[in-house]
Enzyme design. Structure first.
Site, PDB file in Angstrom:
ATOM      1  N   TYR A 180     -41.610  30.305 -23.472  1.00 16.39           N
ATOM      2  CA  TYR A 180     -42.291  29.006 -23.539  1.00 16.39           C
ATOM      3  C   TYR A 180     -43.794  29.210 -23.739  1.00 16.39           C
ATOM      4  CZ  TYR A 180     -44.487  24.692 -21.904  1.00 16.39           C
ATOM      5  OH  TYR A 180     -45.281  23.579 -21.803  1.00 16.39           O
TER       6      TYR A 180
ATOM      7  N   SER B  96     -50.576  24.079 -24.211  1.00 17.50           N
ATOM      8  CA  SER B  96     -50.375  24.261 -22.770  1.00 17.50           C
ATOM      9  C   SER B  96     -51.308  25.321 -22.218  1.00 17.50           C
ATOM     10  CB  SER B  96     -48.934  24.691 -22.490  1.00 17.50           C
ATOM     11  OG  SER B  96     -48.781  24.972 -21.104  1.00 17.50           O
TER      12      SER B  96
ATOM     13  N   ILE C 166     -49.235  18.915 -15.031  1.00 13.23           N
ATOM     14  CA  ILE C 166     -49.191  17.449 -15.071  1.00 13.23           C
ATOM     15  C   ILE C 166     -47.909  16.974 -14.408  1.00 13.23           C
ATOM     16  CG2 ILE C 166     -49.365  15.421 -16.598  1.00 13.23           C
ATOM     17  CD1 ILE C 166     -51.801  17.459 -16.644  1.00 13.23           C
TER      18      ILE C 166
ATOM     19  N   ALA D 197     -45.381  31.783 -24.864  1.00  8.24           N
ATOM     20  CA  ALA D 197     -45.649  32.376 -26.181  1.00  8.24           C
ATOM     21  C   ALA D 197     -45.523  31.320 -27.280  1.00  8.24           C
ATOM     22  CB  ALA D 197     -44.687  33.533 -26.430  1.00  8.24           C
ATOM     23  N   SER D 198     -44.561  30.402 -27.117  1.00 10.10           N
ATOM     24  CA  SER D 198     -44.382  29.357 -28.145  1.00 10.10           C
ATOM     25  C   SER D 198     -45.590  28.431 -28.189  1.00 10.10           C
ATOM     26  CB  SER D 198     -43.095  28.568 -27.898  1.00 10.10           C
ATOM     27  OG  SER D 198     -43.240  27.693 -26.776  1.00 10.10           O
ATOM     28  N   LYS D 199     -46.218  28.205 -27.032  1.00  9.72           N
ATOM     29  CA  LYS D 199     -47.411  27.339 -27.008  1.00  9.72           C
ATOM     30  C   LYS D 199     -48.614  28.081 -27.597  1.00  9.72           C
ATOM     31  CE  LYS D 199     -45.781  23.483 -25.249  1.00  9.72           C
ATOM     32  NZ  LYS D 199     -45.806  22.206 -25.989  1.00  9.72           N
TER      33      LYS D 199
HETATM   34  P1  NAD Z   1     -41.066  15.446 -20.352  1.00 11.65           P
HETATM   35  O1  NAD Z   1     -39.872  16.299 -20.109  1.00 11.65           O
HETATM   36  O2  NAD Z   1     -41.418  14.356 -19.400  1.00 11.65           O
HETATM   37  O3  NAD Z   1     -40.961  14.815 -21.815  1.00 11.65           O
HETATM   38  C1  NAD Z   1     -40.420  15.534 -22.885  1.00 11.65           C
HETATM   39  C2  NAD Z   1     -40.091  14.592 -24.025  1.00 11.65           C
HETATM   40  O4  NAD Z   1     -39.529  15.354 -25.093  1.00 11.65           O
HETATM   41  C3  NAD Z   1     -39.070  13.523 -23.672  1.00 11.65           C
HETATM   42  O5  NAD Z   1     -39.438  12.305 -24.300  1.00 11.65           O
HETATM   43  C4  NAD Z   1     -37.768  14.035 -24.309  1.00 11.65           C
HETATM   44  O6  NAD Z   1     -36.898  13.008 -24.718  1.00 11.65           O
HETATM   45  C5  NAD Z   1     -38.314  14.743 -25.519  1.00 11.65           C
HETATM   46  N1  NAD Z   1     -37.405  15.764 -26.032  1.00 11.65           N
HETATM   47  C6  NAD Z   1     -36.796  16.758 -25.333  1.00 11.65           C
HETATM   48  N2  NAD Z   1     -36.001  17.467 -26.169  1.00 11.65           N
HETATM   49  C7  NAD Z   1     -36.131  16.913 -27.395  1.00 11.65           C
HETATM   50  C8  NAD Z   1     -35.576  17.193 -28.666  1.00 11.65           C
HETATM   51  N3  NAD Z   1     -34.701  18.189 -28.855  1.00 11.65           N
HETATM   52  N4  NAD Z   1     -35.928  16.411 -29.724  1.00 11.65           N
HETATM   53  C9  NAD Z   1     -36.799  15.385 -29.548  1.00 11.65           C
HETATM   54  N5  NAD Z   1     -37.366  15.081 -28.373  1.00 11.65           N
HETATM   55  C10 NAD Z   1     -37.025  15.831 -27.314  1.00 11.65           C
HETATM   56  O7  NAD Z   1     -42.257  16.479 -20.497  1.00 11.65           O
HETATM   57  P2  NAD Z   1     -43.848  16.363 -20.359  1.00 11.65           P
HETATM   58  O8  NAD Z   1     -44.236  17.059 -19.121  1.00 11.65           O
HETATM   59  O9  NAD Z   1     -44.316  14.970 -20.614  1.00 11.65           O
HETATM   60  O10 NAD Z   1     -44.252  17.304 -21.577  1.00 11.65           O
HETATM   61  C11 NAD Z   1     -44.688  16.838 -22.827  1.00 11.65           C
HETATM   62  C12 NAD Z   1     -45.334  17.990 -23.551  1.00 11.65           C
HETATM   63  O11 NAD Z   1     -46.395  18.517 -22.737  1.00 11.65           O
HETATM   64  C13 NAD Z   1     -44.392  19.161 -23.823  1.00 11.65           C
HETATM   65  O12 NAD Z   1     -44.704  19.719 -25.083  1.00 11.65           O
HETATM   66  C14 NAD Z   1     -44.736  20.148 -22.718  1.00 11.65           C
HETATM   67  O13 NAD Z   1     -44.428  21.463 -23.076  1.00 11.65           O
HETATM   68  C15 NAD Z   1     -46.235  19.916 -22.618  1.00 11.65           C
HETATM   69  N6  NAD Z   1     -46.855  20.347 -21.357  1.00 11.65           N
HETATM   70  C16 NAD Z   1     -46.502  19.780 -20.166  1.00 11.65           C
HETATM   71  C17 NAD Z   1     -47.126  20.199 -19.002  1.00 11.65           C
HETATM   72  C18 NAD Z   1     -46.816  19.610 -17.657  1.00 11.65           C
HETATM   73  O14 NAD Z   1     -47.337  20.147 -16.647  1.00 11.65           O
HETATM   74  N7  NAD Z   1     -46.041  18.554 -17.550  1.00 11.65           N
HETATM   75  C19 NAD Z   1     -48.096  21.213 -19.067  1.00 11.65           C
HETATM   76  C20 NAD Z   1     -48.435  21.757 -20.284  1.00 11.65           C
HETATM   77  C21 NAD Z   1     -47.810  21.316 -21.429  1.00 11.65           C
END
Ligand code: NAD
Length: 258
Positions: free
Chosen positions: A164, A150, A197, A166-168
């Site tokens: 969050y 992230s 996103i 820090a975890s990334k």
């Molecule tokens: P989202 O919430 O749309 O999707 C998250 C997915 O993780 C879902 O399929 C959900 O079922 C699954 N999930 C949640 N808890 C779970 C668990 N305990 N066990 C298994 N699966 C689980 O999120 P997203 O925006 O598509 O994010 C996907 C990744 O991208 C994440 O790692 C997020 O941190 C990272 N990210 C997102 C953004 C953003 O702006 N959307 C930015 C940077 C990083």
């Protein structure tokens, strides 16, 4: 392009929606064998797997709560039993859990955020390594672990998102270590690092906040999950990225240029 992804066995954690789902759809279009995962055990997710399979690949849904180590192991075992091996692991599960300033952070919140974003990737990777190693040996080509990092891991995160972020950053650095430990096994490790996103991740934001964030992005808008997906295909493809490992690819519309 990406022709070598046909029949590749690809496990994508957290892939029932958002970035993970768009990536699963792109792999299915490339003819891959795809494992979808989410924490819910719901019949609608089996139907989702069928819909994704209609795009071209072979797709199965595996319910597993990846904050639980035993379920991380069960997920990998169930995938390998179904598809006969593993060529590509995508650690995509993650999320904010909540927003808390330092004064409100307690052990429980810390643990939840770290389990969801850090431990999930650590443990799924741990159980996946023997299968990735043997698939690389059999094929003579690299296998691949791709983790979703992230922009927060680069710049510290938005309000209340310190753990969050820090975890990334932890995940970005774990990727560097895995390169040192497993390159001898012909396994590559790369991170796709999204900016902002448009997924449910931002469901808590008002239009005013969204506009303010957009104004700080060179391209002036949030990205889409579909714009993220090809980066995962690139890192999964030995033909495209066989000499690329240990890297972080920022997909963020110019929000930040580390
Ligand atoms: P989202 O919430 O749309 O999707 C998250 C997915 O993780 C879902 O399929 C959900 O079922 C699954 N999930 C949640 N808890 C779970 C668990 N305990 N066990 C298994 N699966 C689980 O999120 P997203 O925006 O598509 O994010 C996907 C990744 O991208 C994440 O790692 C997020 O941190 C990272 N990210 C997102 C953004 C953003 O702006 N959307 C930015 C940077 C990083």
């Amino acid at each position: 392009m990406f022709n070598d992804l046909k029949d590749k066995r690809v496990l994508i954690t957290g892939s029932t929606k958002g970035i993970g789902l768009a990536t699963a759809q792109a792999f299915a279009r490339a003819g891959a064998k795809v494992g979808l995962n989410g924490h819910r055990n719901d019949p609608s997710l089996q139907s989702l797997a069928k819909e994704v399979a209609a795009l071209g690949g072979e797709v199965e849904y595996f319910a597993a709560d990846l904050t639980n180590t035993a379920q991380c192991q069960q997920l990998v075992e169930a995938f390998v039993e179904r598809f006969g091996g593993l060529d590509v692991l995508i650690n995509n599960t993650g999320g904010l859990v909540g927003r808390k300033p330092l004064s409100d952070i307690d052990d429980e919140f810390y643990q939840q955020v770290m389990d969801l974003n850090a431990r999930s990737a650590l443990m799924v990777t741990k159980f996946a390594i023997p299968h990735l190693r043997s698939a690389a040996k059999q094929s003579g080509e690299t296998t691949s672990v791709i983790s979703t990092g992230s922009i927060a891991g680069r710049e510290g995160g938005g309000p209340g998102a310190s753990i969050y972020a820090a975890s990334k950053a932890w995940l970005h650095n774990m990727n560097r270590h895995w390169v040192k430990e497993f390159t001898k096994d012909n396994i590559r490790f790369n991170v796709v690092s999204p900016g902002t996103i448009d997924t449910v991740f931002h469901a808590d934001k008002t239009q005013e906040v969204r506009d303010k964030i957009s104004s700080g992005i060179a391209m002036g808008r949030f990205g889409t999950s579909e714009e993220l997906a090809p980066s995962y295909l690139f890192f999964a493809s030995h033909a495209c990225s066989g000499y690329i490992t240990g890297q972080i690819l920022d997909v963020n519309g110019g929000q930040m240029a580390p």
